[in-house]
Design a protein around this motif. Structure first.
Motif, PDB file in Angstrom:
ATOM      1  N   ASN A  24      18.080  22.508 -39.293  1.00  0.00           N
ATOM      2  CA  ASN A  24      17.351  22.599 -40.549  1.00  0.00           C
ATOM      3  C   ASN A  24      17.656  21.319 -41.330  1.00  0.00           C
ATOM      4  O   ASN A  24      18.800  21.088 -41.723  1.00  0.00           O
ATOM      5  N   GLU A  26      17.272  20.461 -44.245  1.00  0.00           N
ATOM      6  CA  GLU A  26      17.864  20.651 -45.572  1.00  0.00           C
ATOM      7  C   GLU A  26      19.386  20.729 -45.506  1.00  0.00           C
ATOM      8  O   GLU A  26      20.060  20.520 -46.505  1.00  0.00           O
ATOM      9  N   ASN A  27      19.921  21.018 -44.330  1.00  0.00           N
ATOM     10  CA  ASN A  27      21.371  21.115 -44.157  1.00  0.00           C
ATOM     11  C   ASN A  27      21.981  19.824 -43.628  1.00  0.00           C
ATOM     12  O   ASN A  27      23.173  19.772 -43.346  1.00  0.00           O
ATOM     13  N   GLY A  28      21.182  18.787 -43.469  1.00  0.00           N
ATOM     14  CA  GLY A  28      21.684  17.511 -42.974  1.00  0.00           C
ATOM     15  C   GLY A  28      21.287  17.281 -41.526  1.00  0.00           C
ATOM     16  O   GLY A  28      20.659  18.126 -40.897  1.00  0.00           O
ATOM     17  N   GLU A  30      23.468  16.385 -38.968  1.00  0.00           N
ATOM     18  CA  GLU A  30      24.582  16.450 -38.035  1.00  0.00           C
ATOM     19  C   GLU A  30      24.126  17.090 -36.726  1.00  0.00           C
ATOM     20  O   GLU A  30      23.448  18.110 -36.711  1.00  0.00           O
ATOM     21  N   ASN A  43      23.063  11.185 -41.861  1.00  0.00           N
ATOM     22  CA  ASN A  43      22.346  11.368 -43.126  1.00  0.00           C
ATOM     23  C   ASN A  43      22.073  10.017 -43.777  1.00  0.00           C
ATOM     24  O   ASN A  43      21.034   9.822 -44.400  1.00  0.00           O
TER      25      ASN A  43
END
Length: 74
Positions: A24, A26-28, A30, A43
Motif C-alpha cells: 500500500n 500510503e504506508n511507504g 519498503e 521513500n
C-alpha cells in the motif's frame, strides 16, 4: 491540477517494480524492488521523482503565463 507520475528505478531507469504482498503506497515503499536490477526503491527515491515532476509542471505553467507579455522566464 492532477499529475500522473511514472516511477523509474534510479539505478537503471526501469519502470517495472516488484511489490511485496499487501503493498500500500500510503504506508511507504519498503520492500519494493526494481524488476530489472533488484535495487530497492526508497521513500526518498519516490519523493525526489515526485518533486521533479511537480517542479517541471510549475515551471511550464509559469512559462505559459508569461507568453505574449515580452517577458522571458529563464
Amino acid at each position: 491540477m492532477e499529475q500522473k507520475i511514472t516511477l523509474q528505478c534510479p539505478e537503471c531507469g526501469c519502470e517495472d517494480f516488484i511489490l511485496p504482498p499487501g503493498f500500500n503506497a500510503e504506508n511507504g515503499y519498503e520492500g519494493v524492488t526494481c524488476g530489472s536490477c533488484d535495487r530497492p526503491l526508497s521513500n526518498d527515491d519516490v519523493s525526489a521523482q515526485g518533486a521533479k515532476v511537480a517542479k517541471d509542471a510549475f515551471d511550464d505553467m509559469l512559462r505559459d503565463s508569461f507568453k505574449g507579455t515580452g517577458w522571458k522566464l529563464e
